[in-house]
Write a protein that holds these residues in place. Structure first.
Motif: not given
Lengths: 332, 126
Positions: A255-258, A305-313, A326-329
């Motif tokens: 996933x992409x994390x910003x 299960x924790x990789x959906x776009x928009x998930x806070x990390x 987690x954001x869209x590439x």
């Protein structure tokens, strides 16, 4: 290639807004010739070789039997019996060993031409204008394509790159490449180093072999399913493992994390935690500061299960937690 | 490579300006900023922190890498350059001026003698 010439950020911006040139002579070049070339390559690579016409290219992957990524590469069809492969520098020997052991008795000839070739990548929105002014007689191929010329020796032009911008890669005899590099700079291209190459590719979410891809991760886990044709006739090495993954589920997804606020740049190896600030999710396989966004960006394999776009990390940097999403590439 | 003669330099590329009014200013050398490339983030120490010579007291980050900054001398932090939070590039643009990082009152001024002069530092790098 040095890390930088004038500075990573200014080189990055030159490629996004104008034109830059990278010395990519470290990349490997293979040539495959013969009447059985297409069929043989199609059994080794994930993408469908048979859709290529003369002069076209495609991103593709070389897998082991477990579906793990030996290398990601670009395959170009020069003609029906001649293919050009551009492979990662660190994988030249592994690829060549893997492929040469699988050659048929006749009909295919595989050559490692990496030592003969030097290469430069010209990238950025002004790439084409610069080339037209500099070499008006030599037409660039279409997007993802290849064109082969004789210009004081063999000259191969490919309309590909690793920055997400328009541009091309130029392959010529190793003793000629310095001359091309100098001429491109004299024509207005900004010399760019490895640092900008990394920020440019990461902003576009392109994986880096050895960091985001390795022999224990499959292209499905890496989000590269578009380049995997499970149903092509004849199959390919690694296909069964990927088909099983598609049935049974993936162990992780890249996933992409910003980061959400001004914070230190992200780096390979930093820990990613769930929104509770405690549950370990994974580690960054790539990280940097996006010059375009001014924010930390990175990629990590997380449980699906924790990789959906928009998930806070959270990302942990020197024992402090920094919020991200987690954001869209691509990021940019 | 610029290394003014009135500064003292450490082997780990920090400088001390003991001629500054009040407390001594500390930063990183022109050579260090060039090696780091574009500085994008700084973690500064708290005012009042007591530093022992050689102790890491700040983190400087470029796009390329994160690096510790070490106390070139012992002392107490009396001021930090908070403008660097907004414009860390000052370290690249003006490492001996606007790019100063902290000011410290020296607890042992004799420690300065163990550092290099500008000329010695230039020779050290050449």
């Amino acid at each position: 290639m040095p890390i930088q010439y004038a500075g990573i950020v200014s080189e990055h911006e030159a490629v996004r807004k104008s034109v830059g040139v990278f010395d990519i002579s470290h990349m490997g070049e293979f040539e495959v010739r013969g009447s059985a070339a297409e069929e043989w390559l199609n059994g080794l690579l994930t993408n469908d070789v048979s859709v290529l016409d003369d002069g076209q290219g495609q991103y593709t992957l070389l897998l082991n039997e477990k579906g793990g990524v030996i290398d990601d590469l670009i395959l170009y069809r020069i003609d029906a019996e001649r293919y050009f492969l551009v492979v990662n520098a660190s994988r030249i020997e592994a690829d060549f060993f893997w492929m040469s052991r699988r050659l048929p008795a006749c009909g295919v000839e595989l050559t490692d031409r990496s030592i003969e070739f030097g290469a430069v990548a010209v990238q950025g929105p002004r790439s084409l204008d610069l080339w037209c002014d500099m070499a008006p007689g030599i037409t660039l191929p279409e997007r993802n394509g290849i064109a082969v010329y004789e210009a004081g020796g063999e000259l191969i032009l490919c309309r590909t790159g690793y920055t997400g911008e328009d541009g091309f890669e130029l392959f010529a005899a190793a003793d000629q490449i310095g001359h091309w590099f100098d001429q491109l700079i004299a024509s207005g291209a900004v010399p760019c180093g490895l640092g900008a190459r990394d920020t440019l590719r990461l902003e576009k979410g392109f994986p880096l072999n050895g960091s985001d891809l390795d022999e224990n991760r499959t292209p499905l886990e890496a989000g590269l399913g578009f380049f995997v044709k499970l149903d092509k006739p004849g199959g390919f090495i690694g296909r069964e493992a990927l088909a099983a993954q598609r049935e049974g589920g993936l162990p992780g997804i890249l996933v992409a994390i910003r980061l959400s606020e001004k914070a230190p740049p992200l780096r390979h190896g930093y820990t990613v935690l769930a929104a509770d600030g405690q549950t370990f999710l994974g580690e960054l396989t790539s990280g940097s500061l996006s010059p375009g966004l001014g924010l930390g960006i990175g990629m990590a394999y997380l449980p699906p299960a924790q990789a959906a776009i928009g998930t806070d990390v959270f990302v942990v940097i020197r024992e402090k937690l920094y919020p991200g999403k987690i954001v869209k590439k691509p990021f940019v | 490579m610029n290394a003014p003669d009135h500064l003292h330099f450490s082997e780990s590329h920090e400088w001390v300006d003991a001629t500054a009014p009040g407390a001594a200013a500390v930063g990183i050398s022109d050579h260090a900023q060039e090696e780091l490339t574009d500085v994008v983030y700084l973690e500064l120490p708290a005012v009042g922190r007591v530093l022992a010579k050689g102790e890491p007291f700040a983190v400087i980050e470029s796009v390329k890498a994160a690096n510790d900054i070490y106390a070139p001398v012992s002392g107490v932090v009396v001021e930090v350059n908070s403008a660097l939070a907004e414009s860390p590039e000052a370290i690249n643009e003006d490492p001996y001026g606007a790019g100063w990082i902290v000011k410290i009152t020296l607890s042992d001024p004799a420690e300065l003698d163990a550092l290099m002069t500008g000329q010695a530092y230039r020779e050290h790098l050449s």
